[in-house]
Scaffold this active site. Sequence first.
Site, mmCIF file in Angstrom:
data_model
loop_
_atom_site.group_PDB
_atom_site.id
_atom_site.type_symbol
_atom_site.label_atom_id
_atom_site.label_comp_id
_atom_site.label_asym_id
_atom_site.label_seq_id
_atom_site.Cartn_x
_atom_site.Cartn_y
_atom_site.Cartn_z
ATOM 1 N N SER A 183 37.998 18.837 -26.978
ATOM 2 C CA SER A 183 36.856 19.695 -26.660
ATOM 3 C C SER A 183 35.536 18.999 -27.015
ATOM 4 O O SER A 183 34.612 18.926 -26.192
ATOM 5 C CB SER A 183 37.010 21.018 -27.425
ATOM 6 O OG SER A 183 35.818 21.762 -27.450
ATOM 7 N N LYS A 187 32.671 16.823 -24.157
ATOM 8 C CA LYS A 187 31.237 17.115 -24.024
ATOM 9 C C LYS A 187 30.399 15.854 -24.246
ATOM 10 O O LYS A 187 29.406 15.628 -23.557
ATOM 11 C CB LYS A 187 30.831 18.214 -25.016
ATOM 12 C CG LYS A 187 31.368 19.590 -24.586
ATOM 13 C CD LYS A 187 30.924 20.702 -25.511
ATOM 14 C CE LYS A 187 31.739 20.797 -26.765
ATOM 15 N NZ LYS A 187 32.569 21.991 -26.912
HETATM 16 N N1 URA Z 1 33.623 22.429 -31.584
HETATM 17 C C1 URA Z 1 33.907 22.311 -30.280
HETATM 18 O O1 URA Z 1 33.027 22.006 -29.471
HETATM 19 N N2 URA Z 1 35.161 22.532 -29.872
HETATM 20 C C2 URA Z 1 36.155 22.882 -30.706
HETATM 21 O O2 URA Z 1 37.261 23.065 -30.280
HETATM 22 C C3 URA Z 1 35.836 23.013 -32.074
HETATM 23 C C4 URA Z 1 34.559 22.772 -32.482
#
Ligand code: URA
Length: 434
Positions: A183, A187
């Site tokens: 995750s 990003k």
């Molecule tokens: N921060 C995130 O962006 N994703 C997660 O799964 C946990 C913390």
Amino acid sequence: MRMYDIILKKRNGGELLKEEIDFFIEGYTKGSIPDYQVSALLMAIYFRGMNKRETADLTMAMVNSGDKIDLSKIEGIKVDKHSTGGVGDTTTLVLGPMVAAAGAPVAKLSGRGLGHTGGTIDKLESIKGFSVEMTQDKFIENVNRIKLAVGAQTGNLTPADKKLYALRDVTATVDNISLIASSIMSKKIAAGADAIVLDVKTGSGAFMKTIDDSFALAKEMVDIGTNVGRNTVAIISDMDQPLGFAVGNALEVKEAIDTLKGCGPSDLYELCLALGSQMLMLSKKAKDEKEAREKLEAAVKSKEALNKFKEFVKAQGGDISMIDNTELLPKANLEIDVKAEKEGFVSKITADEIGLAALSLGAGRETKEGSIDLSVGIIISKKVGDYVNKRDVIAKIYANDIEKAKTAEQKIHEAYHIVKEKVEVRPLIYGIVT
Ligand code: URA
Ligand code: CA
């Protein structure tokens, strides 16, 4: 391909193929695979785990689910920094100018988002006139000329992660290392960085409460980065108390400026040197840690980092007289001392609780449409290891509403743990994963 078979395979401990991962991420993003099937798969992943290859494939499938930012017109190796959470994280405001002054390009695309305090953009808007409104060409030109620009993130980045994260939140599947790592990394990769420095927090105020788990998460993220061709380094740093003293938007801007002037909190400065050194090495502006640290320290001592901050703020319309004289930054009407209720040694300051106190003052948004009071916040004055007498000031509240200040005061008392025995101060940095 059927979602049922993918769930069954993972439930039985099998290894998912790249095609299977792509199929489920694409289908979920489009809406052709329902929440209940993805929930079942997440739970199977939670119990069965994913190997390195599956985790990297999941990351890239999420990256490819939406827009990707193209920073290729910016000269040099672009290094991004990410913290896994922390309250009032002022490091970005200090690191950006330090690293830029030492020659590495910093192209920061930030959001506003939710949180205990505002995001980087909100904080910078404490400076009168500062704006992130600019064309993409102007953003790139600024980074090439000044080496530092902060823009607003637009476009639809990692929509798959947005949906998955929300679903994990309600299905008890957040705290799985592969899922967290993919995750976060999806990003960062979609945001266009060539290389990534991670600040993985450990302790009561962090996602990962134990040092072992924090190292495991760091290793997982570094492996993903390496696997997909983005050099990644992680630093494990302490979050058993807030970093620095300030939590709040204008207060953090002042703290960042003080640090750039060479008179900020020592823990904040030290962490910035550690993270900044890794950033300089990854961008090939320093050959080793020693040289990197020397460059960063020199940039602060010579005021080049402070001047870099001014140059950047000016280029984005901000009033730099507020940097010379931080008294001009937005100010709250009320200043209230929080006093210790007993004597002893401070053993822990729960960062989450301090964050909630700042939020209750209005320093952050509770909903997406909410507004922020840039002037309010908290300055803590006692840190872990300090001895306090009863009625000593442990923190100062900056508020515009007496009822909100009372709520914050209560939360600050809950955050401070005061014990009889002398306490051992935890290290600021536990290690580096490369
Ligand atoms: N921060 C995130 O962006 N994703 C997660 O799964 C946990 C913390
Ligand atoms: Ca801070």
